[in-house]
Design a protein around this motif. Structure first.
Motif, mmCIF file in Angstrom:
data_model
loop_
_atom_site.group_PDB
_atom_site.id
_atom_site.type_symbol
_atom_site.label_atom_id
_atom_site.label_comp_id
_atom_site.label_asym_id
_atom_site.label_seq_id
_atom_site.Cartn_x
_atom_site.Cartn_y
_atom_site.Cartn_z
ATOM 1 N N VAL A 23 0.744 -1.236 -0.120
ATOM 2 C CA VAL A 23 0.033 -0.107 0.174
ATOM 3 C C VAL A 23 0.837 1.245 -0.153
ATOM 4 O O VAL A 23 0.712 1.877 -0.924
ATOM 5 N N LEU A 78 -9.097 0.724 2.461
ATOM 6 C CA LEU A 78 -8.592 -0.482 2.130
ATOM 7 C C LEU A 78 -8.772 -1.405 3.345
ATOM 8 O O LEU A 78 -8.259 -1.238 4.405
ATOM 9 N N MET A 82 -5.047 -3.320 -5.031
ATOM 10 C CA MET A 82 -5.938 -3.199 -4.141
ATOM 11 C C MET A 82 -5.895 -1.435 -4.202
ATOM 12 O O MET A 82 -7.002 -0.905 -4.239
ATOM 13 N N THR A 83 -4.896 -0.932 -3.892
ATOM 14 C CA THR A 83 -4.971 0.704 -3.755
ATOM 15 C C THR A 83 -5.245 1.190 -5.081
ATOM 16 O O THR A 83 -5.721 2.252 -5.066
#
Length: 367
Positions: free
Chosen positions: A122, A160, A337-338
């Motif tokens: 992240v 997240l 995901m980020t």
């Protein structure tokens, strides 16, 4: 020019505009992330920012963009009330409601190398974009309410979410509030939120095929917690592959993704199946614990018992011998995901999506 600007005071937007040969409004649009600016002009502005040493005023920028330039990285554990179940399993204890121990939950999180890898992925994605994560824990209903309130207030642009329990209500709470979020791992119950995940069953298949390929015939497995989708999927994939190769029964002991639970499970397997010659542990920490117990019982790894783990975490390299394991590319998954979250922030009406990563077998000394 740079020295003159710095001696006169902090560089301004006008200084950047003069250096780039564009208008102040154009500089503002580039700095604030407006998408419809010619790439050549964007590069010229970025170069001018570097040359002049200009630093955007975050507070002023927030007023214009209504963005915090921060995202909440939430580790959420929503367990079952001990009083309601009569049990206090590792997964349940980590996320029990108001009666739970927040200190033990955070200690468990920081002890697991998986979470450090998530943070690395992240941070590495956000840092070049001038953003940062705010780490939050949601181990109780009150803490989950605080996360939702924090997002509603605009203190972070989105979330997240890494859930440690299948019954975690936080993803649904965030979705119902219309807030931007992306999940690490497929939710146990359908929620209209994007997520990244691994093809866990395929990873377990790789482990089974490797043990069988080595000639192991009396193979057991230490599963992950079966109230967690990843634990279920890895066990299903392993059993299915073994059955396809003529092994209809696989001795199984459930673990909790901790080294201690791996040790306890290995003790039980050895007591009940002393002739076993292969073990698949559903994560590296449990495999590390299994190897410790095997050595204590005078069993060589891999000579007497071959051991395969899952994740390819730091525990795999700390093990002796180093673990053969199924790699989960956690850092890359966290970065993706980020990216999905930032894309959602840029396009709020975009579709919910999922990205599934492929596992890879990493062969080392344990099998």
């Amino acid at each position: 020019m740079t020295d003159d600007l710095r001696s006169a005071g902090a560089p301004t937007l006008e200084d950047v505009a003069r250096a780039a040969g564009v208008s102040r409004a154009t500089v503002s649009r580039v700095i604030n992330g407006v998408r419809n600016v010619d790439p050549v002009i964007q590069e010229a502005v970025r170069h001018a920012v570097s040359v002049t040493g200009y630093t955007p005023n975050r507070a002023a920028r927030s007023l214009v963009t209504r963005r915090a330039d921060a995202v909440a990285l939430v580790v959420s554990g929503a367990g079952v009330e001990p009083a309601a179940t009569g049990e206090n399993s590792d997964a349940g204890a980590s996320g029990s409601d108001e009666t739970g121990d927040a200190g033990s939950f955070t200690a468990q999180v920081f002890a697991d190398p998986f979470f450090g890898r998530v943070v690395t992925g992240v941070v590495n994605y956000l840092r070049p974009r001038g953003m940062h994560p705010v780490l939050m824990f949601a181990e109780t209903s009150r803490a989950r309410e605080e996360v939702v309130a924090y997002l509603r207030q605009g203190s972070a642009d989105g979330a997240l979410v890494v859930s440690t329990h299948a019954e975690d209500p936080l993803p649904a709470l965030i979705a119902d509030a219309g807030l931007a979020a992306v999940l690490y791992a497929r939710p146990a119950r359908p929620v209209p939120v994007s997520y990244v995940d691994l093809a866990h069953q395929d990873g377990a298949r790789l482990a089974a095929e490797h043990l069988l390929g080595r000639g192991c015939r009396r193979i057991a497995t230490i599963s992950g917690p079966l109230d967690v989708p990843a634990g279920q999927a890895r066990l299903t994939g392993f059993r299915d592959t073994m059955a396809r190769h003529g092994h209809p029964y696989v001795p199984t002991v459930e673990g909790q993704f901790t080294q201690e639970s791996g040790e306890a499970a290995m003790e039980r397997l050895l007591a009940e199946h002393p002739d076993l010659d292969g073990v698949f542990a559903a994560n590296d920490l449990m495999a590390l614990g299994a190897c410790h117990v095997l050595r204590e019982h005078g069993r060589s790894v891999p000579g007497d018992v071959a051991v395969v783990g899952f994740d390819d975490s730091s525990a795999a390299l700390a093990c002796r011998p180093p673990l053969t394991t199924v790699r989960q590319p956690v850092e890359g998954m966290a970065a993706e995901m980020t990216r999905l979250l930032l894309d959602r922030l840029a396009r709020p009406d975009g579709p919910v999506t999922s990205v599934i990563f492929e596992p890879e077998l990493v062969v080392r000394g344990s099998a």
